[in-house]
Design a protein around this motif. Structure first.
Motif, short mmCIF file in Angstrom:
data_model
loop_
_atom_site.label_atom_id
_atom_site.label_comp_id
_atom_site.label_asym_id
_atom_site.label_seq_id
_atom_site.Cartn_x
_atom_site.Cartn_y
_atom_site.Cartn_z
N MET A 134 -12.23 33.57 83.44
CA MET A 134 -10.91 33.99 83.00
C MET A 134 -10.89 34.28 81.51
O MET A 134 -10.24 35.23 81.06
N THR A 157 -16.87 41.09 85.23
CA THR A 157 -15.46 40.70 85.25
C THR A 157 -14.58 41.71 85.98
O THR A 157 -13.36 41.59 85.96
N THR A 215 -6.06 43.71 78.80
CA THR A 215 -5.65 42.85 79.91
C THR A 215 -4.15 42.64 79.94
O THR A 215 -3.51 42.78 80.99
N LEU A 240 -12.57 40.12 88.84
CA LEU A 240 -11.59 39.19 88.27
C LEU A 240 -10.45 39.97 87.60
O LEU A 240 -9.27 39.63 87.77
N GLY A 257 -2.59 40.34 91.20
CA GLY A 257 -1.71 39.18 91.24
C GLY A 257 -0.41 39.42 90.50
O GLY A 257 0.67 39.02 90.96
N MET A 258 -0.49 40.08 89.33
CA MET A 258 0.72 40.40 88.60
C MET A 258 1.59 41.39 89.37
O MET A 258 2.83 41.34 89.31
N TRP A 274 -1.65 44.02 82.86
CA TRP A 274 -0.83 43.10 83.66
C TRP A 274 0.60 43.61 83.74
O TRP A 274 1.21 43.59 84.80
N THR A 329 -6.63 39.77 88.99
CA THR A 329 -5.49 39.27 88.21
C THR A 329 -4.41 40.33 88.07
O THR A 329 -3.21 40.01 88.12
N CYS A 330 -4.81 41.60 87.94
CA CYS A 330 -3.83 42.68 87.89
C CYS A 330 -3.07 42.77 89.20
O CYS A 330 -1.84 42.94 89.23
#
Length: 345
Positions: free
Chosen positions: A102, A253, A114, A256, A263-264, A118, A260-261
């Motif tokens: 992370m 990465t 990042t 990952l 997830g947002m 997001w 995470t993107c």
């Protein structure tokens, strides 16, 4: 260009799925109800879960994870299925990196990227699913003015009964859903001409403009046209983000960063019903202003992204070095040229 075509080709199936869902609802909802619609909608997901066992792992991931034999087997299988010969030489690893963590997303090189991504992904899902929810409300009311008058005349009642869409509503909903296909084509046409950042910004701006035009009390046909354009470009912005995000992160990465993107985006999808449904009860104009303002900010965020990936190969490491190289037999240790852009020359 081939990578863009491959990613956008995958996203076409998202549009096919949305159209399939509307057509399924047209036939199932009037006779069988929403429970059977949910059951039948889950069938493709069940098929996908079964087919996952036959999906090959990425050769890039395997070679960076030290599983070289599996990577070679995957490449041979791809070559056989495409009727092409394997390249001469052997697969070697120039450097081995740990799997992405992370904190790697917040190094000085990627921190700003990042955070902006997001917000872009959040805005995409927030606006896309918000428009989907607003579409049914607008079609049932006729237009924005119809919603406003309906809210004033609402009577207090205790009922959980659903208000079903009419046949005309389903047909117009199908038309707005079909807009995702031209959205894919327009994105494909402009993404390598304007670049990824400008493409995302353009999609957000056009969506905001169409949202503002909904403030006007327009007829049913104009309403459908505005929703068609807005949905085409917000889905196009989603597709541009799907192309840009894997390109900007290195292999270690990439999953990952994309995860995470995504997830947002789920957070945006989770919040948007409170705007498109709950806030709509108070003010339709405030609801439209929220979506329009959010996408204008997302357009600015797209412009401020520090890296443009147009014409740049996938990054193999955070230090812009290839994690794998196909060394030809005739090179005799002379080395392989590495480009600073992360693509092999």
């Amino acid at each position: 260009m081939e990578e863009d075509l491959f990613q956008l080709r995958q996203l076409v199936f998202w549009a096919i799925g949305t159209v399939f869902e509307v057509v399924l609802a047209v036939f199932v909802m009037p006779s069988l109800g929403w429970r059977w619609l949910l059951i039948l909608s889950a069938v493709p997901l069940l098929l996908f879960a079964v087919l996952c066992f036959w999906l090959p792992e990425s050769a890039r991931y395997d070679v960076l994870s030290g599983n070289q034999e599996k990577a070679i087997a995957t490449l041979k299988r791809i070559a056989t299925e495409n009727g092409a010969p394997m390249p001469l030489g052997k697969l070697i690893i120039s450097r081995q990196e740990d799997r992405g963590k992370m904190r790697d997303l917040f190094t000085p090189h990627f921190r700003w990227t990042t955070l902006l991504l997001w917000f872009i992904w959040f805005s995409n899902a927030f606006s896309y699913y918000g428009l989907v929810l607003l579409t049914t409300e607008l079609f049932q009311a006729g237009d924005v003015c119809g919603i406003s008058s309906r809210k004033k005349a609402v009577e207090a009642k205790c009922s959980l009964a659903c208000e079903y869409l009419s046949e005309e509503d389903y047909m117009d909903l199908l038309w707005t859903t079909l807009s995702e296909f031209p959205g894919v084509l327009v994105t494909l046409w402009i993404i390598d001409r304007l670049g990824r950042k400008k493409t995302m910004a353009l999609c957000f701006v056009i969506f905001s403009f169409c949202s503002l035009l909904l403030f006007i009390c327009v007829g049913r046909n104009v309403l459908t046209l505005l929703l068609f354009i807005a949905r085409a470009f917000i889905s196009g912005g989603f597709q541009a983000a799907y192309v840009y995000t894997p390109e900007v992160y290195p292999t270690a990465t990439r999953a990952l960063g994309l995860g995470t993107c995504s997830g947002m985006a789920r957070v945006g999808a989770l919040i948007t019903p409170f705007i498109a449904q709950v806030m709509l009860e108070s003010s339709v104009y405030l609801t439209l202003a929220v979506y329009s303002g959010c996408c204008l900010l997302a357009a600015l965020a797209s412009c401020f992204l520090p890296i443009e990936t147009k014409g740049r190969g996938l990054q193999e490491s955070s230090h812009r070095e290839w994690g794998q190289e196909m060394v030809g037999r005739g090179m005799h240790g002379a080395g392989v040229t590495r480009s600073n852009s992360g693509s092999q020359e």
